[in-house]
Design a protein around this motif. Structure first.
Motif, short mmCIF file in Angstrom:
data_model
loop_
_atom_site.label_atom_id
_atom_site.label_comp_id
_atom_site.label_asym_id
_atom_site.label_seq_id
_atom_site.Cartn_x
_atom_site.Cartn_y
_atom_site.Cartn_z
N THR A 153 58.20 23.64 75.48
CA THR A 153 59.53 23.65 75.11
C THR A 153 60.83 23.47 76.20
O THR A 153 61.86 23.43 75.66
N GLN A 154 60.53 23.24 77.43
CA GLN A 154 61.49 23.36 78.48
C GLN A 154 61.54 21.73 78.69
O GLN A 154 62.41 21.75 79.59
N VAL A 155 60.99 20.96 78.29
CA VAL A 155 60.85 19.64 78.71
C VAL A 155 61.27 18.88 77.27
O VAL A 155 60.79 19.06 76.05
N ILE A 156 62.09 17.73 77.37
CA ILE A 156 62.39 16.68 76.43
C ILE A 156 61.68 15.29 76.72
O ILE A 156 62.18 14.72 78.09
N TYR A 157 60.94 14.50 76.09
CA TYR A 157 60.52 13.23 76.69
C TYR A 157 61.61 12.24 75.83
O TYR A 157 61.54 12.44 74.43
N VAL A 158 61.79 11.05 76.70
CA VAL A 158 62.67 10.13 75.81
C VAL A 158 61.66 8.93 75.88
O VAL A 158 61.80 8.36 77.22
N GLY A 159 61.43 8.20 75.01
CA GLY A 159 60.66 6.94 74.99
C GLY A 159 60.99 6.01 73.91
O GLY A 159 61.58 6.37 72.95
N ASP A 160 60.16 4.95 73.97
CA ASP A 160 60.33 3.88 73.00
C ASP A 160 58.93 3.46 72.50
O ASP A 160 59.12 2.22 71.81
N GLU A 161 57.94 3.91 72.63
CA GLU A 161 56.61 3.49 72.42
C GLU A 161 55.84 4.57 71.33
O GLU A 161 55.95 5.68 71.64
N ASP A 164 54.01 7.05 73.83
CA ASP A 164 54.63 8.01 74.30
C ASP A 164 54.79 9.41 73.05
O ASP A 164 54.70 10.42 73.58
N ILE A 165 54.81 8.81 71.85
CA ILE A 165 54.85 10.06 70.78
C ILE A 165 53.22 10.68 70.82
O ILE A 165 53.38 11.84 70.74
#
Length: 211
Positions: A153-161, A164-165
Motif C-alpha cells: 500500500t506504500q507503492v504505486i506503479y505506473v505502467g502502460d502494459e 504491468d497490471i
C-alpha cells in the motif's frame, strides 16, 4: 498512504514506439521474421506480448538474444527520443511533493540513465532499476519493495502494459495504467487495473489523491 511512485519507462515516460518498431524491423529482415507495417500497429497493441510474438513468427527461445541486441541499438538512438508531453512536469510536481519517484523497466539501466541525463531529469528519480524478467516483472517489484522496506500500500506503479497490471496484481500493489503507451485501452481493461488514465494531468490528480 503511498509514498513511493514506481514508473515504467518505455511507453509510459518516453515515446519510443516508433524507434522500437524500427529496431525490430531491422532485426526481422536479418532473421526473416514478419515485418511490422504501419497498418499493423493498432492490431498489435490489442494483443498480449505472447500473442504478438506468435503473430510475428518470433521463436520464444530467441527473445533474450533479440532483447540484448535491441538494447544496444536502442542506446545508439537515445538522443532521438522524446519524453511523453506533460510527463516531465508530472514527475517534477511529485518530486516537489517529497514523493519518492523511481523507474523500473525491462530496458537497461544504462539506456534509461542516458536518456534522463540528456533530458536533465536524472535528479528527480531516486533509482533506475532494470527488470531482469520480461514475463515476471513482479519478481523485480518485490525485490525493490524489500530493499525499501515498503509494503504494497506504500507503492504505486505506473505502467502502460497488461504485464504491468498482472505483476502488480500478484503483489497487491496499486497500479495506474496509462492509455498512451504500448497496450491498447481494450487490452488494459482486461487486466482490471486499479486506475486507468488518459492524460498526464489525470495521472497527476490520481497520484496526489492516493498520497
Amino acid at each position: 498512504m503511498a509514498k513511493y511512485i514506481l514508473f515504467d519507462f518505455d511507453g509510459t515516460l518516453v515515446d519510443s514506439r516508433a524507434l522500437l518498431v524500427k529496431l525490430y524491423n531491422e532485426m526481422a529482415l536479418q532473421y526473416q521474421f514478419r515485418l511490422i507495417r504501419e497498418q499493423d500497429l493498432g492490431m498489435l497493441r490489442s494483443l498480449s506480448i505472447a500473442e504478438r510474438v506468435e503473430r510475428l513468427g518470433v521463436p520464444a527461445v530467441q527473445i533474450p538474444k533479440l532483447a540484448m541486441a535491441g538494447r544496444l541499438k536502442y542506446q545508439e538512438n537515445i538522443r532521438t527520443l522524446q519524453i511523453v508531453p506533460g510527463m516531465k512536469e508530472v514527475v517534477a510536481r511529485l518530486s516537489a511533493q517529497r514523493l519518492t519517484c523511481s523507474i523500473l523497466s525491462s530496458n537497461s539501466a544504462s539506456n534509461i540513465r542516458a536518456f534522463l541525463k540528456h533530458n536533465k531529469m536524472d535528479s528527480v528519480f531516486k533509482e533506475v532499476i532494470s527488470a531482469k524478467h520480461v514475463f515476471g516483472k513482479h519478481h523485480s517489484i518485490r525485490k525493490v519493495m524489500k530493499a525499501w522496506g515498503a509494503g504494497p500500500t506504500q507503492v504505486i506503479y505506473v505502467g502502460d502494459e497488461l504485464r504491468d497490471i498482472e505483476a502488480c496484481k500478484k503483489l497487491g500493489v496499486p497500479i495506474i495504467s496509462v492509455t498512451w503507451g504500448y497496450d491498447a485501452p481494450t487490452l488494459l481493461r482486461k487486466g482490471k487495473p486499479d486506475y486507468m488514465v488518459d492524460s498526464p494531468n489525470e495521472l497527476l490528480r490520481v497520484i496526489l489523491a492516493l498520497t
